[in-house]
Write an enzyme that holds these catalytic residues in place. Sequence first.
Site, PDB file in Angstrom:
ATOM      1  N   THR A  21       0.854  -1.188   0.000  1.00  0.00           N
ATOM      2  CA  THR A  21       0.000   0.000   0.000  1.00  0.00           C
ATOM      3  C   THR A  21       0.886   1.233   0.000  1.00  0.00           C
ATOM      4  O   THR A  21       2.071   1.152  -0.311  1.00  0.00           O
ATOM      5  CB  THR A  21      -0.992  -0.046   1.192  1.00  0.00           C
ATOM      6  OG1 THR A  21      -1.955   0.999   1.047  1.00  0.00           O
ATOM      7  CG2 THR A  21      -0.283   0.126   2.530  1.00  0.00           C
ATOM      8  N   ASN A  22       0.320   2.393   0.338  1.00  0.00           N
ATOM      9  CA  ASN A  22       1.111   3.627   0.425  1.00  0.00           C
ATOM     10  C   ASN A  22       0.617   4.455   1.612  1.00  0.00           C
ATOM     11  O   ASN A  22      -0.312   4.043   2.312  1.00  0.00           O
ATOM     12  CB  ASN A  22       1.023   4.413  -0.890  1.00  0.00           C
ATOM     13  CG  ASN A  22      -0.401   4.763  -1.240  1.00  0.00           C
ATOM     14  OD1 ASN A  22      -1.082   5.485  -0.534  1.00  0.00           O
ATOM     15  ND2 ASN A  22      -0.885   4.199  -2.344  1.00  0.00           N
ATOM     16  N   ALA A  23       1.221   5.620   1.814  1.00  0.00           N
ATOM     17  CA  ALA A  23       0.997   6.393   3.048  1.00  0.00           C
ATOM     18  C   ALA A  23      -0.283   7.239   3.032  1.00  0.00           C
ATOM     19  O   ALA A  23      -0.557   7.957   3.995  1.00  0.00           O
ATOM     20  CB  ALA A  23       2.199   7.291   3.316  1.00  0.00           C
TER      21      ALA A  23
END
Length: 213
Positions: A21-23
């Site tokens: 995923t990402n932030a």
Amino acid sequence: MRVLITAGPTREYLDDVRFITNASSGQMGYALALAAQAAGWDVVLVSGPVSLEPPRGVELHKVISALEMYETVMELVDGVQGVIGAAAVADYRPKFRHEGKIRRSADPLVVELVPNPDILAEVGRRKRADQWIVGFALEPSLADLEAPRRKLQTKNCDALCINPSSVLDEAWTEVYLMDRSGELRSRWKGPKLNVAAEIVGWIVENLARSNTA
Ligand code: CTP
């Protein structure tokens, strides 16, 4: 005016317990949903996994992966006049999702990633004359405007909100607005709620009026 807003990250699962995923926290997309409601619009919010309360009264569609977000947006896009793509969609997903849990081993683990569809580009391809599209672009630097200009064209956007990667998961942001001509027209800096209101105000002035039936 009925608008569709995408928000948050997507999760791309490797097995039943692990994902890429990402932030992104979803704050910008949810702030835009609030601002859009304040402008009197009906909001359809397609959201990746976030820990935020959706604004009361939005039509919320929860998704997990980029493929799910793609399918959901394609089902809903015909019914809206505007689309704001604020989601941080994962560009790649693991080619295979293992059933259960990948067990630890002493050997290196190689994961093959395959590209996800570009959701906004497909929205751009299907765009009707009475619809507008505003995209977001995460850019490491503003020194070179060629990359955001390419995104604007590929995704057939009427405007692009360019922001630096440092704003992910923060309550504040900095946005440069590029209009269809490829020029930067506005810059806003501050809490995401305030910047979202500025973006919606710009859309009302520049896109929504001429498109409102
Ligand atoms: N976007 C999308 N589907 C994807 C990737 C991005 O709909 N698979 C949308 C985002 O929601 C955003 C815009 O496209 O509105 C630009 O996203 P960004 O991550 O900045 O650019 P990419 O097109 O992914 O290009 P790159 O990663 O090379 O910068």
